[in-house]
Design a protein around this motif. Structure first.
Motif, PDB file in Angstrom:
ATOM      1  N   GLY A 196       0.841  -1.198   0.000  1.00  0.00           N
ATOM      2  CA  GLY A 196       0.000   0.000   0.000  1.00  0.00           C
ATOM      3  C   GLY A 196       0.872   1.243   0.000  1.00  0.00           C
ATOM      4  O   GLY A 196       0.667   2.171  -0.800  1.00  0.00           O
ATOM      5  N   ILE A 197       1.893   1.239   0.864  1.00  0.00           N
ATOM      6  CA  ILE A 197       2.813   2.376   0.916  1.00  0.00           C
ATOM      7  C   ILE A 197       3.592   2.481  -0.396  1.00  0.00           C
ATOM      8  O   ILE A 197       3.631   3.538  -1.038  1.00  0.00           O
ATOM      9  CB  ILE A 197       3.797   2.205   2.095  1.00  0.00           C
ATOM     10  N   ALA A 198       4.197   1.346  -0.802  1.00  0.00           N
ATOM     11  CA  ALA A 198       5.026   1.368  -2.011  1.00  0.00           C
ATOM     12  C   ALA A 198       4.187   1.765  -3.229  1.00  0.00           C
ATOM     13  O   ALA A 198       4.639   2.546  -4.064  1.00  0.00           O
ATOM     14  CB  ALA A 198       5.658  -0.002  -2.233  1.00  0.00           C
ATOM     15  N   GLY A 199       2.958   1.245  -3.300  1.00  0.00           N
ATOM     16  CA  GLY A 199       2.102   1.569  -4.437  1.00  0.00           C
ATOM     17  C   GLY A 199       1.783   3.052  -4.484  1.00  0.00           C
ATOM     18  O   GLY A 199       1.879   3.684  -5.546  1.00  0.00           O
TER      19      GLY A 199
ATOM     20  N   PHE B 103       8.738   1.767   1.944  1.00  0.00           N
ATOM     21  CA  PHE B 103       9.468   2.964   1.517  1.00  0.00           C
ATOM     22  C   PHE B 103      10.647   2.644   0.611  1.00  0.00           C
ATOM     23  O   PHE B 103      11.195   3.538  -0.027  1.00  0.00           O
ATOM     24  CB  PHE B 103       9.956   3.754   2.736  1.00  0.00           C
ATOM     25  N   THR B 104      11.092   1.374   0.576  1.00  0.00           N
ATOM     26  CA  THR B 104      12.193   1.043  -0.328  1.00  0.00           C
ATOM     27  C   THR B 104      11.706   0.302  -1.572  1.00  0.00           C
ATOM     28  O   THR B 104      12.449   0.183  -2.531  1.00  0.00           O
ATOM     29  CB  THR B 104      13.234   0.148   0.375  1.00  0.00           C
ATOM     30  N   GLY B 105      10.480  -0.184  -1.548  1.00  0.00           N
ATOM     31  CA  GLY B 105      10.053  -1.087  -2.622  1.00  0.00           C
ATOM     32  C   GLY B 105       9.229  -0.453  -3.719  1.00  0.00           C
ATOM     33  O   GLY B 105       8.565  -1.166  -4.466  1.00  0.00           O
ATOM     34  N   TRP B 106       9.253   0.877  -3.845  1.00  0.00           N
ATOM     35  CA  TRP B 106       8.349   1.499  -4.813  1.00  0.00           C
ATOM     36  C   TRP B 106       8.987   1.800  -6.162  1.00  0.00           C
ATOM     37  O   TRP B 106       8.334   2.265  -7.087  1.00  0.00           O
ATOM     38  CB  TRP B 106       7.794   2.804  -4.236  1.00  0.00           C
ATOM     39  N   THR B 107      10.303   1.540  -6.308  1.00  0.00           N
ATOM     40  CA  THR B 107      10.992   2.017  -7.505  1.00  0.00           C
ATOM     41  C   THR B 107      10.469   1.373  -8.793  1.00  0.00           C
ATOM     42  O   THR B 107      10.265   2.058  -9.794  1.00  0.00           O
ATOM     43  CB  THR B 107      12.494   1.757  -7.381  1.00  0.00           C
ATOM     44  N   GLY B 108      10.220   0.067  -8.737  1.00  0.00           N
ATOM     45  CA  GLY B 108       9.729  -0.612  -9.938  1.00  0.00           C
ATOM     46  C   GLY B 108       8.374  -0.061 -10.358  1.00  0.00           C
ATOM     47  O   GLY B 108       8.112   0.176 -11.545  1.00  0.00           O
TER      48      GLY B 108
ATOM     49  N   ALA C 222       7.173   2.900  -9.688  1.00  0.00           N
ATOM     50  CA  ALA C 222       7.326   4.267 -10.199  1.00  0.00           C
ATOM     51  C   ALA C 222       7.769   4.252 -11.658  1.00  0.00           C
ATOM     52  O   ALA C 222       7.249   4.998 -12.488  1.00  0.00           O
ATOM     53  CB  ALA C 222       8.344   5.024  -9.349  1.00  0.00           C
ATOM     54  N   ARG C 223       8.717   3.373 -11.992  1.00  0.00           N
ATOM     55  CA  ARG C 223       9.206   3.315 -13.368  1.00  0.00           C
ATOM     56  C   ARG C 223       8.093   2.922 -14.330  1.00  0.00           C
ATOM     57  O   ARG C 223       7.941   3.502 -15.398  1.00  0.00           O
ATOM     58  CB  ARG C 223      10.333   2.287 -13.471  1.00  0.00           C
ATOM     59  N   LEU C 224       7.305   1.922 -13.909  1.00  0.00           N
ATOM     60  CA  LEU C 224       6.226   1.458 -14.781  1.00  0.00           C
ATOM     61  C   LEU C 224       5.161   2.535 -14.939  1.00  0.00           C
ATOM     62  O   LEU C 224       4.671   2.794 -16.045  1.00  0.00           O
ATOM     63  CB  LEU C 224       5.615   0.202 -14.177  1.00  0.00           C
ATOM     64  N   THR C 225       4.787   3.175 -13.821  1.00  0.00           N
ATOM     65  CA  THR C 225       3.778   4.236 -13.877  1.00  0.00           C
ATOM     66  C   THR C 225       4.249   5.363 -14.788  1.00  0.00           C
ATOM     67  O   THR C 225       3.490   5.889 -15.601  1.00  0.00           O
ATOM     68  CB  THR C 225       3.518   4.800 -12.468  1.00  0.00           C
ATOM     69  N   ARG C 226       5.526   5.716 -14.653  1.00  0.00           N
ATOM     70  CA  ARG C 226       6.078   6.779 -15.485  1.00  0.00           C
ATOM     71  C   ARG C 226       5.923   6.419 -16.965  1.00  0.00           C
ATOM     72  O   ARG C 226       5.474   7.230 -17.783  1.00  0.00           O
ATOM     73  CB  ARG C 226       7.553   6.982 -15.141  1.00  0.00           C
ATOM     74  N   GLY C 227       6.270   5.172 -17.291  1.00  0.00           N
ATOM     75  CA  GLY C 227       6.154   4.729 -18.678  1.00  0.00           C
ATOM     76  C   GLY C 227       4.724   4.825 -19.186  1.00  0.00           C
ATOM     77  O   GLY C 227       4.461   5.323 -20.282  1.00  0.00           O
ATOM     78  N   GLU C 228       3.774   4.349 -18.362  1.00  0.00           N
ATOM     79  CA  GLU C 228       2.368   4.375 -18.757  1.00  0.00           C
ATOM     80  C   GLU C 228       1.891   5.810 -18.958  1.00  0.00           C
ATOM     81  O   GLU C 228       1.178   6.123 -19.909  1.00  0.00           O
ATOM     82  CB  GLU C 228       1.511   3.701 -17.675  1.00  0.00           C
ATOM     83  N   PHE C 229       2.285   6.707 -18.040  1.00  0.00           N
ATOM     84  CA  PHE C 229       1.849   8.102 -18.140  1.00  0.00           C
ATOM     85  C   PHE C 229       2.465   8.778 -19.358  1.00  0.00           C
ATOM     86  O   PHE C 229       1.801   9.560 -20.038  1.00  0.00           O
ATOM     87  CB  PHE C 229       2.197   8.865 -16.850  1.00  0.00           C
ATOM     88  N   LEU C 230       3.731   8.450 -19.630  1.00  0.00           N
ATOM     89  CA  LEU C 230       4.381   8.997 -20.826  1.00  0.00           C
ATOM     90  C   LEU C 230       3.602   8.610 -22.074  1.00  0.00           C
ATOM     91  O   LEU C 230       3.393   9.413 -22.985  1.00  0.00           O
ATOM     92  CB  LEU C 230       5.801   8.445 -20.938  1.00  0.00           C
TER      93      LEU C 230
ATOM     94  N   ILE D 155       3.455   5.638  -3.134  1.00  0.00           N
ATOM     95  CA  ILE D 155       4.628   6.438  -3.480  1.00  0.00           C
ATOM     96  C   ILE D 155       4.976   6.244  -4.953  1.00  0.00           C
ATOM     97  O   ILE D 155       5.184   7.206  -5.693  1.00  0.00           O
ATOM     98  CB  ILE D 155       5.840   6.046  -2.613  1.00  0.00           C
ATOM     99  N   GLY D 156       5.011   4.982  -5.370  1.00  0.00           N
ATOM    100  CA  GLY D 156       5.404   4.684  -6.747  1.00  0.00           C
ATOM    101  C   GLY D 156       4.491   5.347  -7.756  1.00  0.00           C
ATOM    102  O   GLY D 156       4.943   5.943  -8.733  1.00  0.00           O
ATOM    103  N   ILE D 157       3.173   5.283  -7.515  1.00  0.00           N
ATOM    104  CA  ILE D 157       2.232   5.863  -8.464  1.00  0.00           C
ATOM    105  C   ILE D 157       2.375   7.380  -8.501  1.00  0.00           C
ATOM    106  O   ILE D 157       2.438   7.990  -9.571  1.00  0.00           O
ATOM    107  CB  ILE D 157       0.781   5.451  -8.119  1.00  0.00           C
ATOM    108  N   VAL D 158       2.481   8.005  -7.324  1.00  0.00           N
ATOM    109  CA  VAL D 158       2.595   9.472  -7.283  1.00  0.00           C
ATOM    110  C   VAL D 158       3.884   9.926  -7.978  1.00  0.00           C
ATOM    111  O   VAL D 158       3.865  10.774  -8.878  1.00  0.00           O
ATOM    112  CB  VAL D 158       2.554   9.979  -5.819  1.00  0.00           C
ATOM    113  N   VAL D 159       5.012   9.327  -7.594  1.00  0.00           N
ATOM    114  CA  VAL D 159       6.294   9.742  -8.177  1.00  0.00           C
ATOM    115  C   VAL D 159       6.304   9.487  -9.686  1.00  0.00           C
ATOM    116  O   VAL D 159       6.668  10.364 -10.484  1.00  0.00           O
ATOM    117  CB  VAL D 159       7.463   8.998  -7.488  1.00  0.00           C
ATOM    118  N   GLY D 160       5.865   8.279 -10.075  1.00  0.00           N
ATOM    119  CA  GLY D 160       5.871   7.942 -11.496  1.00  0.00           C
ATOM    120  C   GLY D 160       4.927   8.823 -12.293  1.00  0.00           C
ATOM    121  O   GLY D 160       5.247   9.262 -13.400  1.00  0.00           O
TER     122      GLY D 160
END
Lengths: 354, 328
Positions: A161-164, A222-227, A229-237, A166-171
Motif C-alpha cells: 500500500g505504501i510502495a504503491g 518505503f524502499t520497494g516502490w521504484t519498480g 514508479a518506473r512502470l507508472t512513469r512509462g504508462e503516463f508517458l 509512493i510509486g504511483i505518485v512519483v511515477g
C-alpha cells in the motif's frame, strides 16, 4: 443485442477462466479467514465464556491486549483460564479454541486438566497433540503459524500500500510533467534503487528505539516502490500523448484532474500487476529478515522467526518444513494472482488467446 | 554518442554522491560505533575512558558525520578507500580477499543458469501448450516462488543431517575443511563439495525466472511477420525457432545480463550467511553489524557503481545489438 461489459468485468470474466489463478485467490481468502479467526483456532483464552453472570470474549486479547476484559486481570487469572474459571465461578462455562495452545509461550503441565507440559528443546516432534511439533521453548508451532498469518498478510498489504502510493505518485508526476521534473523524480528513483535495501532496513531498525512489525512493513514499503514508479512513469508517458487527454485538456481540465480521472484509471491495470508481485516479494523480505534475526521482537509471531530457530538445530526438520511450506505457498499464490491479472488485463495477450 | 555517455556519467556521479551521503549518514547514526560494537562482545577488551577518547579521535569518530563524510570522500578522490576499523586492514584488501569466493559461487551459478535457461526457454516455447510444457513451466514457476533460505535449510537438512555418513553427504558450511598443506586435487574436490549447496540455492530461482523470461519473449517473437515469412518459405520448425525467432529475443536478454552484474559480484547476503561462505555478501552483513563504517562505505560504493554501470551497459548493448535503437 448484448450489452458490452466494462473493462474490469471483462477482466474478471477472463481471470475466472484460469483454474490456477482461482485456486490462488481462494488460498489468499483462506489465509484471510485463518488470520481473522486465529484466536478461535489456537489460543489459551476462551472464545466466549460466562463468568460471574456476564458473557466475555477474552480471545480478543490476542488482537490487542486492551481488548481482554479487565475483570480477569482483577481476579488474578494471570493468563490461565481453564482452572481459574472453574475455581472462581463454579457456574461458569466457556467455548475453547480448536487447539488449546498459545502462540507466545509454552503450555504448562496441567494447565488444561490432565494434559502434560509441552515438550521443549529438540523433543517436540509433530504428534497428535502437536500437529506441527513444538520449538525449543516448547511453543506449539501450529499456534505460532496460525497467529503469524496476520503478520504475513499485513506485511504484504501494508508495505505494498505504501510502495504503491509512493510509486504511483512519483511515477505519475515524472511521466506527466516531463522535463526537469521527470529528471528529478527519475534520479530519486535511481538513488533509492541503488541504496542497498538491507543497509537501509538494518539502519532504520537500529535507529528506532522499539522496532515493531509495523516499522518493518513501513521500511519495506518505503524502499520497494521504484519498480512501480518506473512502470507508472512509462504508462503516463504513453497515455499523456493520447487524444482523449488532449481532448480533456482542451475542455479545460487541470493537470491533477487529468492525471487522476483520465490517465490513472487507464494505467491502473498494468500497475496493479507489479503491486501483486510486490506483495509476494514483501512477504519474502519480511520472512528473510525474521530468519536472519532482524524480525519483530517477541511477542510477535512471524513465520520467518520460526525458521530462525531451526538454524541452530537442523535435526528439528518440522521447524523448517511447516513454516517454509506456508511461506512458499503464500508467495506462490500471490505470484499466480499477479500472473492471472496480467493475462486478464493485457490486451496484447488477449489477442493471442482468441 | 559521446555527449550521451558524458551526460550519463555525470548523472551517475551525482547519484553516487547522493547514495554515499545517505548510507554514510545512516551508518554513522546507528546506535553504537565500531569501538563499542567490539567491546560489547568481549569484556576483556574493555578500555579506559581516555583510551576510548583517543581511539575515537584516531578514527575521526569524534567529529559529526558530515565532517566524516567529507574526509571519506576526500580520501576516495585520492584513490584511498580507507582501512577497516574492526579488521585493521585496508578495505581494498578485504574486498580482494572476499571477491574470489563470491565469484566462485555466482560465476558457477551464472554458467549453469544460462546453459540451462536458454534450452529450457526454447523448449517451452517450442512445445507451448502441450502437457509436458505445462508441467515443466508449472514446476519452474513454483521454484521461482520458493524462498532461497527455506531451500537452503531443506538442502542442509537432507544432505548434511539425513545423509550423514553416506557417500551423498555434503558439508554444511564454510568453503574448505582441508589444511592448505593438502594436495591440490584433494583441496579442489573439497571446495567443489562445499560449492554444491550454495550454487544450487543461487541457481534455481534465476533459472526459473530467466527461462520464463526467454519464453515470454519468444512468444512475442513467434507472432511476428518475419516468423510467418520464414515458415512460408519452408524453413524447418527448429530453424525458425532458433534462427528467426530466438535471435530477435537477444535484445531483452542482453538487458537482463547487464542488470544481473551487481548481484554477480555482490553475492547473496542470505546464501552466504546461511552457508558461512567467506564472500562479499557476508562481509557486508558483518560490517553492518560491527558498524565498520569504512567497509560499509567501500562495499556500498562498489555495489552502486556496479548497479549504475550495469544499467548503462544494458542501454549501450541494447543499441549495439539493435541498430534501430539509438541512444539519443
Amino acid at each position: 443485442m448484448q450489452r458490452s461489459h466494462g473493462f474490469w468485468a471483462e477482466a474478471w470474466r477472463r481471470y475466472r477462466r484460469r483454474p490456477l489463478g482461482m485456486v490462488a485467490l481462494a488460498f489468499v481468502g483462506f489465509l484471510v479467514l485463518v488470520a481473522t479467526l486465529a484466536p478461535a483456532i489456537a489460543g489459551t483464552k476462551p472464545v466466549l465464556c460466562r463468568y460471574k453472570g456476564r458473557i466475555y470474549a477474552p480471545c480478543l486479547g490476542y488482537f490487542d491486549r486492551r481488548l481482554e476484559p479487565a475483570i480477569f486481570a482483577k481476579d488474578k487469572f494471570r493468563g490461565t483460564y481453564p482452572r481459574n474459571l472453574a475455581e472462581k465461578d463454579p457456574g461458569s462455562w466457556a467455548i475453547w479454541p480448536l487447539f488449546f495452545q498459545d502462540p507466545y509461550r509454552s503450555v504448562r503441565a496441567d494447565e488444561w486438566p490432565g494434559r502434560p507440559e509441552n515438550p521443549a528443546m529438540d523433543q517436540g516432534r509433530p504428534s497428535r497433540s502437536h500437529l506441527f511439533g513444538t520449538d525449543q521453548a516448547g511453543v506449539d508451532v501450529l499456534a505460532k503459524m496460525v497467529h503469524g498469518t496476520t503478520v504475513a498478510l499485513l506485511v504484504g498489504f501494508v508495505s505494498m500500500g505504501i510502495a504503491g502510493s509512493i510509486g504511483i505518485v512519483v511515477g505519475a508526476i515524472g511521466g506527466y510533467f516531463g522535463g526537469w521534473i521527470d529528471m528529478l523524480t527519475s534520479r530519486v528513483t535511481e538513488i533509492v534503487m541503488c541504496v542497498p535495501t538491507l543497509v537501509l532496513i538494518l539502519a532504520v531498525l537500529a535507529l528506532i528505539e522499539k522496532p515493531t512489525i509495523w516499522h518493518t512493513m513501513a521500511i519495506i514499503g518505503f524502499t520497494g516502490w521504484t519498480g512501480i514508479a518506473r512502470l507508472t512513469r512509462g504508462e503516463f508517458l504513453r497515455l499523456k500523448a493520447s487524444e482523449y487527454v488532449t481532448a480533456a485538456r482542451s475542455a479545460g481540465a487541470g493537470p491533477v484532474r487529468i492525471m487522476l480521472r483520465h490517465i490513472l484509471p487507464n494505467a491502473l491495470a498494468p500497475i496493479l500487476v507489479p503491486i501483486t508481485f510486490g506483495i509476494a516479494s514483501a512477504i519474502l523480505t519480511e520472512s528473510g529478515l525474521s530468519f536472519l534475526g532482524f524480525g519483530p521482537p517477541p511477542p510477535s509471531a512471524s513465520w520467518g522467526s520460526i525458521l530462525n530457530g531451526a538454524r541452530s538445530n537442523l535435526g528439528m526438520w518440522w521447524l523448517v518444513f511447516f513454516p517454509g511450506t506456508a511461506i512458499f505457498l503464500t508467495v506462490l499464490a500471490y505470484n499466480l494472482v499477479g500472473e492471472g491479472l496480467q493475462e486478464a488485463t493485457d490486451p496484447r495477450l488477449r489477442e493471442a488467446r482468441k | 554518442m559521446a555527449t550521451y555517455l558524458l551526460r550519463r556519467l555525470l548523472l551517475g556521479g551525482i547519484t553516487l554522491v547522493a547514495i554515499t551521503v545517505i548510507v554514510y549518514g545512516l551508518a554513522r547514526n546507528m546506535p553504537g560505533n565500531p569501538l563499542t560494537a567490539q567491546m560489547g562482545e568481549d569484556p576483556s577488551r574493555k578500555i579506559t575512558a581516555e583510551d576510548y577518547a583517543r581511539m575515537q579521535r584516531a578514527y575521526g569518530l569524534d567529529k559529526p558525520w558530515p565532517a566524516g563524510y567529507r574526509q571519506w570522500a576526500a580520501n576516495l578522490l585520492r584513490g584511498d578507500l580507507g582501512r577497516s576499523i574492526t579488521r585493521k586492514q585496508p578495505v581494498t584488501t578485504l574486498i580482494g580477499e572476499r571477491i574470489g569466493p563470491t565469484l566462485l559461487v555466482s560465476g558457477t551459478a551464472f554458467v549453469v543458469i544460462w546453459l540451462a535457461a536458454v534450452p529450457l526457454g526454447l523448449y517451452a516455447s517450442a512445445r507451448s501448450g502441450r502437457f509436458d510444457e505445462r508441467a515443466t513451466s508449472l514446476v519452474l514457476y513454483a521454484l521461482y516462488s520458493f524462498p532461497t533460505f527455506v531451500a537452503a535449510l531443506f538442502l542442509q537438512i537432507v544432505f548434511a543431517v539425513w545423509l550423514r555418513g553416506t557417500a551423498w553427504e555434503l558439508p554444511l558450511f564454510g568453503m574448505s575443511d582441508l589444511p592448505p598443506e593438502a594436495s591440490l586435487g584433494a583441496r579442489l574436490l573439497d571446495v567443489g563439495r562445499h560449492l554444491v549447496l550454495p550454487v544450487t540455492c543461487q541457481t534455481y530461482v534465476s533459472l526459473a525466472y530467466d527461462s520464463r523470461f526467454i519464453r515470454a519473449n519468444m512468444e512475442e517473437a513467434v507472432r511476428q511477420d518475419y516468423v510467418r515469412t520464414a515458415r512460408a518459405k519452408g524453413a524447418g520448425p527448429w530453424r525458425v525457432l532458433f534462427h528467426h525467432a530466438f535471435r530477435n529475443t537477444l535484445i531483452p536478454l542482453v538487458t537482463l545480463l547487464g542488470l544481473s552484474l551487481p548481484s554477480l559480484i555482490g553475492g547473496s547476503i542470505i546464501i552466504e550467511q546461511i552457508f558461512t561462505w567467506p564472500g562479499m555478501g557476508r562481509l557486508f552483513f558483518e560490517s553492518i553489524r560491527e558498524r565498520d563504517y569504512p567497509t560499509i562505505m567501500g562495499l556500498t560504493l562498489m555495489f552502486s557503481v556496479l548497479t549504475l554501470l550495469g544499467q548503462l551497459l544494458a542501454d549501450l548493448l541494447y543499441c549495439l545489438v539493435d541498430p534501430r535503437v539509438s541512444v539519443a
